[in-house]
Design a protein around this motif. Sequence first.
Motif, PDB file in Angstrom:
ATOM      1  N   ASP A  22       8.276  -4.481   7.693  1.00  0.00           N
ATOM      2  CA  ASP A  22       9.643  -5.125   8.482  1.00  0.00           C
ATOM      3  C   ASP A  22       9.284  -5.104   9.738  1.00  0.00           C
ATOM      4  N   ILE A  23       8.740  -3.919  10.429  1.00  0.00           N
ATOM      5  CA  ILE A  23       8.609  -3.832  11.706  1.00  0.00           C
ATOM      6  C   ILE A  23       7.920  -4.840  12.512  1.00  0.00           C
ATOM      7  N   LEU A  24       6.748  -5.095  12.138  1.00  0.00           N
ATOM      8  CA  LEU A  24       5.810  -6.100  12.529  1.00  0.00           C
ATOM      9  C   LEU A  24       6.454  -7.562  12.447  1.00  0.00           C
ATOM     10  N   ALA A  66       9.704  -8.145  12.270  1.00  0.00           N
ATOM     11  CA  ALA A  66      10.830  -8.025  13.183  1.00  0.00           C
ATOM     12  C   ALA A  66      10.346  -8.411  14.571  1.00  0.00           C
ATOM     13  N   ARG A 115       4.464  -5.962   2.657  1.00  0.00           N
ATOM     14  CA  ARG A 115       5.155  -4.811   2.133  1.00  0.00           C
ATOM     15  C   ARG A 115       6.643  -4.575   2.788  1.00  0.00           C
ATOM     16  N   ASP A 116       7.331  -3.708   2.013  1.00  0.00           N
ATOM     17  CA  ASP A 116       8.832  -3.359   2.302  1.00  0.00           C
ATOM     18  C   ASP A 116       9.323  -4.868   2.348  1.00  0.00           C
ATOM     19  N   GLY A 117       9.096  -5.569   0.929  1.00  0.00           N
ATOM     20  CA  GLY A 117       9.742  -7.036   0.967  1.00  0.00           C
ATOM     21  C   GLY A 117      11.038  -7.008   1.259  1.00  0.00           C
ATOM     22  N   ALA A 118      11.906  -6.195   0.763  1.00  0.00           N
ATOM     23  CA  ALA A 118      13.592  -6.365   1.318  1.00  0.00           C
ATOM     24  C   ALA A 118      13.510  -6.199   2.645  1.00  0.00           C
ATOM     25  N   THR A 176      14.469  -9.464   8.332  1.00  0.00           N
ATOM     26  CA  THR A 176      14.192  -9.814   9.593  1.00  0.00           C
ATOM     27  C   THR A 176      14.298 -11.194   9.695  1.00  0.00           C
ATOM     28  N   VAL A 184       4.732  -9.007  -2.661  1.00  0.00           N
ATOM     29  CA  VAL A 184       4.702  -7.829  -1.922  1.00  0.00           C
ATOM     30  C   VAL A 184       3.829  -6.727  -2.725  1.00  0.00           C
ATOM     31  N   ALA A 185       3.446  -5.809  -1.708  1.00  0.00           N
ATOM     32  CA  ALA A 185       3.035  -4.728  -2.444  1.00  0.00           C
ATOM     33  C   ALA A 185       3.406  -3.376  -1.419  1.00  0.00           C
ATOM     34  N   ALA A 186       3.406  -2.142  -1.981  1.00  0.00           N
ATOM     35  CA  ALA A 186       3.956  -1.160  -1.174  1.00  0.00           C
ATOM     36  C   ALA A 186       2.972  -0.651  -0.137  1.00  0.00           C
ATOM     37  N   THR A 209       8.905   3.055  -1.174  1.00  0.00           N
ATOM     38  CA  THR A 209       7.607   3.129  -1.611  1.00  0.00           C
ATOM     39  C   THR A 209       6.483   2.733  -0.684  1.00  0.00           C
ATOM     40  N   ALA A 210       6.932   1.820   0.212  1.00  0.00           N
ATOM     41  CA  ALA A 210       6.024   1.359   1.351  1.00  0.00           C
ATOM     42  C   ALA A 210       5.856   2.456   2.348  1.00  0.00           C
ATOM     43  N   TRP A 269      -0.375   3.002  -5.937  1.00  0.00           N
ATOM     44  CA  TRP A 269       0.406   1.880  -6.190  1.00  0.00           C
ATOM     45  C   TRP A 269      -0.027   1.000  -7.317  1.00  0.00           C
ATOM     46  N   ASP A 324       9.387  -3.151  -4.147  1.00  0.00           N
ATOM     47  CA  ASP A 324       7.795  -3.270  -3.787  1.00  0.00           C
ATOM     48  C   ASP A 324       6.854  -2.694  -4.807  1.00  0.00           C
ATOM     49  N   MET A 334      12.567   0.435  14.317  1.00  0.00           N
ATOM     50  CA  MET A 334      12.858  -0.777  13.904  1.00  0.00           C
ATOM     51  C   MET A 334      13.850  -1.186  14.687  1.00  0.00           C
ATOM     52  N   VAL A 374      12.592  -2.024  18.035  1.00  0.00           N
ATOM     53  CA  VAL A 374      12.189  -3.530  18.035  1.00  0.00           C
ATOM     54  C   VAL A 374      13.172  -4.582  18.109  1.00  0.00           C
TER      55      VAL A 374
END
Lengths: 232, 232, 232, 232, 232, 232
Positions: C102-104, C106, C123-126, C131, C140-142, E16-17, E32, E176, E204, E207
Amino acid sequence: MTLDQKIIDALSGVSTATLTTVLLKKGLRNVWMRGTRPLRAGQPRVVGRAFTLRFVPAREDLATPASWSSPTSTRAAIEAMPAGCVAVVDAMGVTDAGIFGDILCARMRKRGVAALVSDGVVRDGAGVLGTGLPVWCQGVAAPPSVAGLTFVNWQEPVGCGGVAVFPDDVIVVDDDGAVVIPAALLDEIVPIAVEQERQEAWIMQEVDNGAALPGLYPPNEEAKARHEASKG
Amino acid sequence: MTLDQKIIDALSGVSTATLTTVLLKKGLRNVWMRGTRPLRAGQPRVVGRAFTLRFVPAREDLATPASWSSPTSTRAAIEAMPAGCVAVVDAMGVTDAGIFGDILCARMRKRGVAALVSDGVVRDGAGVLGTGLPVWCQGVAAPPSVAGLTFVNWQEPVGCGGVAVFPDDVIVVDDDGAVVIPAALLDEIVPIAVEQERQEAWIMQEVDNGAALPGLYPPNEEAKARHEASKG
Amino acid sequence: MTLDQKIIDALSGVSTATLTTVLLKKGLRNVWMRGTRPLRAGQPRVVGRAFTLRFVPAREDLATPASWSSPTSTRAAIEAMPAGCVAVVDAMGVTDAGIFGDILCARMRKRGVAALVSDGVVRDGAGVLGTGLPVWCQGVAAPPSVAGLTFVNWQEPVGCGGVAVFPDDVIVVDDDGAVVIPAALLDEIVPIAVEQERQEAWIMQEVDNGAALPGLYPPNEEAKARHEASKG
Amino acid sequence: MTLDQKIIDALSGVSTATLTTVLLKKGLRNVWMRGTRPLRAGQPRVVGRAFTLRFVPAREDLATPASWSSPTSTRAAIEAMPAGCVAVVDAMGVTDAGIFGDILCARMRKRGVAALVSDGVVRDGAGVLGTGLPVWCQGVAAPPSVAGLTFVNWQEPVGCGGVAVFPDDVIVVDDDGAVVIPAALLDEIVPIAVEQERQEAWIMQEVDNGAALPGLYPPNEEAKARHEASKG
Amino acid sequence: MTLDQKIIDALSGVSTATLTTVLLKKGLRNVWMRGTRPLRAGQPRVVGRAFTLRFVPAREDLATPASWSSPTSTRAAIEAMPAGCVAVVDAMGVTDAGIFGDILCARMRKRGVAALVSDGVVRDGAGVLGTGLPVWCQGVAAPPSVAGLTFVNWQEPVGCGGVAVFPDDVIVVDDDGAVVIPAALLDEIVPIAVEQERQEAWIMQEVDNGAALPGLYPPNEEAKARHEASKG
Amino acid sequence: MTLDQKIIDALSGVSTATLTTVLLKKGLRNVWMRGTRPLRAGQPRVVGRAFTLRFVPAREDLATPASWSSPTSTRAAIEAMPAGCVAVVDAMGVTDAGIFGDILCARMRKRGVAALVSDGVVRDGAGVLGTGLPVWCQGVAAPPSVAGLTFVNWQEPVGCGGVAVFPDDVIVVDDDGAVVIPAALLDEIVPIAVEQERQEAWIMQEVDNGAALPGLYPPNEEAKARHEASKG
């Protein structure tokens, strides 16, 4: 339709590597059948018309030992193969059921089949080698075809190793595997391939003599001229 | 050969999960077509006779936009589909070339095709959804069929998702994907499947009431007796 | 090199399905990036120049959280992205380590990046959905990127989903996934694609009116004439 | 940067099996390049600095026979290889297009390249064997590189068989395949590896003499003492 | 061994991330479980001890409907599950046979099982959703488990999605997918993960306020100080 | 439970190809272990009871060189192997970490183990060949088992190459790979297999004499009668 002996002779001197380059220059990038490895190392190159066989996946009501006696069995297909053909078997890349074993390969050999090419595997590998039939495939597996495959027909268009093969296309197969030459392109391809093979032999000689690659391979005008001169 | 409405009605009440259990008890373990997911969530169950189409891999001399005008094109195949059939398309599991887009699916819908089932993908996914044709496949891809596939024929035996499907076999497809009932087994399978579905509904009720699984699912003699009694 | 707004507008009305057909007619069969699925359904079509990023596999001495502070980190790459670009990330198809969270994403959104396209996963799909950055990838993957990937550079030629992408190629991405238009072909492709889209809309209308496919799609001379007349 | 002959001599006596164990103890679990099998059985172990080459997927406007004459061709890369290096070619695991054939391998041999390592395949397998260049790869295929690959650069970080390789890392390759020693770890790894190899030879002798495994492999204190004493 | 409610509460607030990043810093890169996708979008995060089940491939003499009544059946395993556990099912990644359907999932729900996690698939997907049991897996398939799997035991070490899971390890699963925390590392991991989650939330926010990434993520000393100050 | 020498002698004369046909006729289609290729060409057929070993995926806290000294290590498993057994190792098909190297194989040979069968690979391939232990597996890899695998137990039910193997099942392995005969079916299978082998030898002779396949293979009544007569 059998293949003119002159064409067999010409193509017997051309590697599948050269053929794929020539076909790519004609816009055909997908002519090499994945997974077609020689069962015996060092088998000579084979050239012949494709005789196709087609399998679909096994279904327990159809893929049974009893099906081997049916009129559309692999046995009947083998009896229909003309001498000199290359049997091309679409096994959908299945590697855990052998399409043919020693008995069927022995019969193909008797009938004068030039080679067996498949994206699947054979069974009783030792026995198959014993028959002397040249085979290109993904290897060996013990189970019978019906453990994974249902035979449906012969002389239909098939896919083999991700390549479309139609009955009577020309198959060339050597240490690098099997290549299809579409029947309609045969006359155009053969002379170009023979010439390309000659050129590459000359280039190889140049490299052996210490020449660097740029300008030589592929040859620029100067190199082409030297090659022409060398034919002298 | 169309399908009796009574059979359609009966099978419309039986899940593909139940059908695969019933077929397994008859020795058929490989009847569910891998990769046949609903393009739209919540599509109702569909039942119909299989109308098969077959592709082989793309070869640049054959798989061209020009081929779409040929007498053996997918277009001609669609015009041959009877109302109520389920089109089963053997795309060899290829997921980077769409077998059909919105135009072909719209035409199938017009012709009364009940559903499209494939181990490949469709293209212009949004457009296909817009046609209202129920589709089960591996998803979507932008490229046209000829980017990866050569169409060869219809109404032949095919493999779809690792399963053998013959013309006129019966296809049932719901949220869990597509299942084939071999034509010859239809009459035997239908009543057993209907009864099995009823039994599972009763078991589910028992579980909802707090029953433990051993002895209930599958039911032992005592549980079977209770189920019979419950039918009143 | 930014993209002319007129071209963006023109291509925004052309589906990736149509684009792949037009590119195939120019001899380009491999322009659709496998595995580029929209993270959010119904994202509008995006058009932009490719800004490429490249990963190689993880090696434990290189792929560490400490590497995130290095001058060649993904962080530095993001700060180099121009507004309006489409970030194309070569993750070698790896699906068990998320390239960005999410940070990147955003930060990319803040910088005006038009879309993120990758053959890997986020990752962190939600959080990424939160964003608002439009994303096309395999899912997605964790785990963090360094669990499976080492970042090496940006604005180099890359492979993404089996397709070669060079910096400044044009990317178009919609529900059917991402397609590359080689920069050198852009001017030639755009008008043909726009016209092709128009023609397909007319054909779709004909099908809706009950027309059969042969002769209509692709259109024969008579159909082409009717289409021309319809523009009237 | 060439490699000190003392290090070559030391590593020539250490199997890749031992090296991977030593590297794992330093936290590096991913140093063995998948798919790097010897083209000829029984090739001696080779040690050298990595000279890397990188391909991306084929795109028909770039991957052409004409590209072989470009300044960034594989031909130019070969002319830049120093004697004694190990060429490490990132072919993205593609097995249906050969990266090099007999001519390119002959030239590499002339230039004193120690070995060719790739996660792809070579073409004209018989010809390549004839050049005497030691090759480790996934096997052979007839088609030229441009059938599936676009060459982009040399001496960049690459992935090969799922492993990150940087220019000047050290490559050791034997019957078990190719292993990378990161350049920065070389001095630390070599003496440990040599000692580990010695210890395993002693353990093997003990097993030959009938010793049981627990306490011996890995050696407990008593076994270590016996090994030390045996050096006497 | 049940899980302390404080730990459940703490981990319920950690993605999980974040957990995979924290575990990677402890040297654990492979925690994972591949293929563990939520069957229903937006399921809340679940935390619980692992209760493991193990399948091997189907063999027709063992994998039969009759086996469902055996003392080592999946039914017996379900009756042994404690409330609050997360069932982790090793299905070897098989996607063409559903491990459980609606009846078994309904019973698990009744017993208070917190979630079902598998690298395989479930069957009767609509029915399973109806039970309300939270499920993470590869999707759905119609066929019963015995079409592809033989159940062998519960509460043994298993592999799930390429990850080793031992009974009583802690499982955390959200959008995830599923992550394992080895039981022995639990106390060490939890506080670090909670703090890491807090830090990422602050980043976050930065950002969102327009901060650039270098120096912020990961935070350098100055950024860490600002974060500390912000806690005020 | 050791195996009667008479059964060993009988099965030593029956190919795995024949065995799989006989087992298929009993309804067992999945008894051949995929990936079990002979490490050395031409190894004689081996028959023995299965002694099973089981791995799960590597987790860095468990899969360490230190684990090799644990009481549940592969070392302890080897010391528990009875003479004459066939070790069947479930490596989950992992091909980038070798289950055993020369030292462990040498010890197995000392203990009289008849063969090693695995769906994984061995390491130090040259060393393993040197021990003389007959090995069937997917090939070789340099890295140690702990680079990809965690050893968990022996003499449990396992999956090997997609096949369920239980302790004390009978394993037959030859050039075509490894086949399991379920312990309970042994007495029934052996005489049928021996007779089938004899029949196929006669058919092969007929083919050598020029007979066509239909009616001969499988034999119709007339052919069966001729075979009976030939025993005379």
